[in-house]
Design a protein around this motif. Sequence first.
Motif, PDB file in Angstrom:
ATOM      1  N   TRP A 182      36.632   3.895  39.547  1.00 33.52           N
ATOM      2  CA  TRP A 182      35.305   4.309  40.022  1.00 33.52           C
ATOM      3  C   TRP A 182      34.719   5.423  39.157  1.00 33.52           C
ATOM      4  CZ3 TRP A 182      33.541   9.019  41.930  1.00 33.52           C
ATOM      5  CH2 TRP A 182      32.342   9.008  42.626  1.00 33.52           C
ATOM      6  N   ALA A 183      35.497   6.422  38.842  1.00 35.61           N
ATOM      7  CA  ALA A 183      35.004   7.566  38.061  1.00 35.61           C
ATOM      8  C   ALA A 183      34.491   7.122  36.696  1.00 35.61           C
ATOM      9  CB  ALA A 183      36.109   8.611  37.897  1.00 35.61           C
ATOM     10  N   ASN A 184      35.212   6.226  36.034  1.00 35.15           N
ATOM     11  CA  ASN A 184      34.780   5.740  34.720  1.00 35.15           C
ATOM     12  C   ASN A 184      33.467   4.973  34.829  1.00 35.15           C
ATOM     13  OD1 ASN A 184      37.042   6.757  33.307  1.00 35.15           O
ATOM     14  ND2 ASN A 184      38.271   5.002  33.949  1.00 35.15           N
ATOM     15  N   GLY A 185      33.332   4.172  35.900  1.00 31.23           N
ATOM     16  CA  GLY A 185      32.098   3.426  36.090  1.00 31.23           C
ATOM     17  C   GLY A 185      30.908   4.337  36.304  1.00 31.23           C
ATOM     18  N   VAL A 186      31.081   5.375  37.131  1.00 32.12           N
ATOM     19  CA  VAL A 186      29.991   6.313  37.397  1.00 32.12           C
ATOM     20  C   VAL A 186      29.635   7.089  36.124  1.00 32.12           C
ATOM     21  CG1 VAL A 186      29.329   8.393  38.686  1.00 32.12           C
ATOM     22  CG2 VAL A 186      30.519   6.521  39.854  1.00 32.12           C
ATOM     23  N   TYR A 187      30.651   7.495  35.365  1.00 29.40           N
ATOM     24  CA  TYR A 187      30.375   8.275  34.145  1.00 29.40           C
ATOM     25  C   TYR A 187      29.597   7.465  33.115  1.00 29.40           C
ATOM     26  CZ  TYR A 187      31.022  11.398  30.181  1.00 29.40           C
ATOM     27  OH  TYR A 187      30.799  12.237  29.103  1.00 29.40           O
ATOM     28  N   SER A 188      29.838   6.173  33.074  1.00 30.88           N
ATOM     29  CA  SER A 188      29.082   5.332  32.128  1.00 30.88           C
ATOM     30  C   SER A 188      27.594   5.375  32.458  1.00 30.88           C
ATOM     31  CB  SER A 188      29.599   3.893  32.154  1.00 30.88           C
ATOM     32  OG  SER A 188      29.322   3.267  33.396  1.00 30.88           O
TER      33      SER A 188
END
Length: 412
Positions: free
Chosen positions: A397-403
Amino acid sequence: MKAKDKNKTIKITLKNIITFLAFMISLLYGIIFYNYYFGRNQVYASETIARIEKVKISQAKEIEMEEIIAQNIQEGKKEEYHIEETTLEYLTKYRNNANLPKGQIQVVQEGRDGKQEITTKKTYQQEELIQEEQISCKITKASVNKIVEIGTANYTSHYKAKVGDKLYVTSDRLSVMVEPNEQSQKIATLAKGNELKLLVIENADWYKISSGSIIGYVRAESTTYEHATEKEEIKNTTTLAQSKSQLMSRLSFDMALNKPSGLTLEQFKKILSDSKDTNQIFENNAEYFYYIEKQYQINGVFVASVGIHESAWGTSKIAREKNNLFGYGAYDSNPYHGAYQFSDYAESIDLIARVFVKYYINPKGTVIYGGEKAEGTYYNGPTLSGINTRYATDKNWANGVYSHIKYLYNKL
């Protein structure tokens, strides 16, 4: 001689026949006795086996069930149901006020939390909590909405109240406290329009005031001021926007999200105007990501990115039909049914911002909006990784939001 012999033969033959019949009758009774007492179990067992054979589907099914049972025993899974009374967060209603300077935020009704009973199912594996799911919710005390007015006049204001200024109460009721925090003792309650005198500026959130014989602390956001040369000072005032390089210099996966991004209202509108936003939901609500920064000390670009990630740019069913950009309240077994219904997108944006501030990005005891203190229930650091620890079951989830955060920052 022959006659005598004949009679003898007949006599012997009858005796033999009688003996034979007696033997056969005894044998028959013996067989019946044996079958009755010793053959009974064998017959019933055969019938039982025949019935079981009819029920069985296949040997493969037997093996599968045995494996499942063995696996469950080995994994040591168990479920528990908990009923807990929790805070029912209030909602925030925004409305425009043409008599206020453009972009100025003024609280006209204080929000008050309610209470609710949450039933939660917790699944454990080897005594470790692996899943937590909300099953039902019952409101025991209704919350009171916060009402915020947003200035829409054709001028802006950056005037800061000074000691000695005359202030007025803007909210429906305003609590005067002994100390500048919500947990302090309340001295009195003032009504809308009451005149105040500013004695001390404690911080950006609290003023020490006097009103008649009453002296104490009030929330700064629930007051407005009177200044003779206000319009002369503010008509030519413009908001100084930070450059793209300045803003990008603070961008990183590990940046603290309990600080505003620093974007202006115009910059929020720019980055949230996008062809991917087919329903123009984020474009039409860009201002609220700016307002949450002003009120709650949170990165509005981060909140917008969570909404984009969770709702696929506002195209999800929950976003379209429930005005819920974040899937707030949804649980895995029935996401649509559990998701909260909001009357507009501003409510969902404001609420999720306060939830992050209160429970996720600040440690327990931190003074947050309105002088309240963070509960820090799910605090694991003010970063994307820290939030991901308890906020989402998806470990990516964190990687998706950061993108999405990077994408928006690059549009500045």
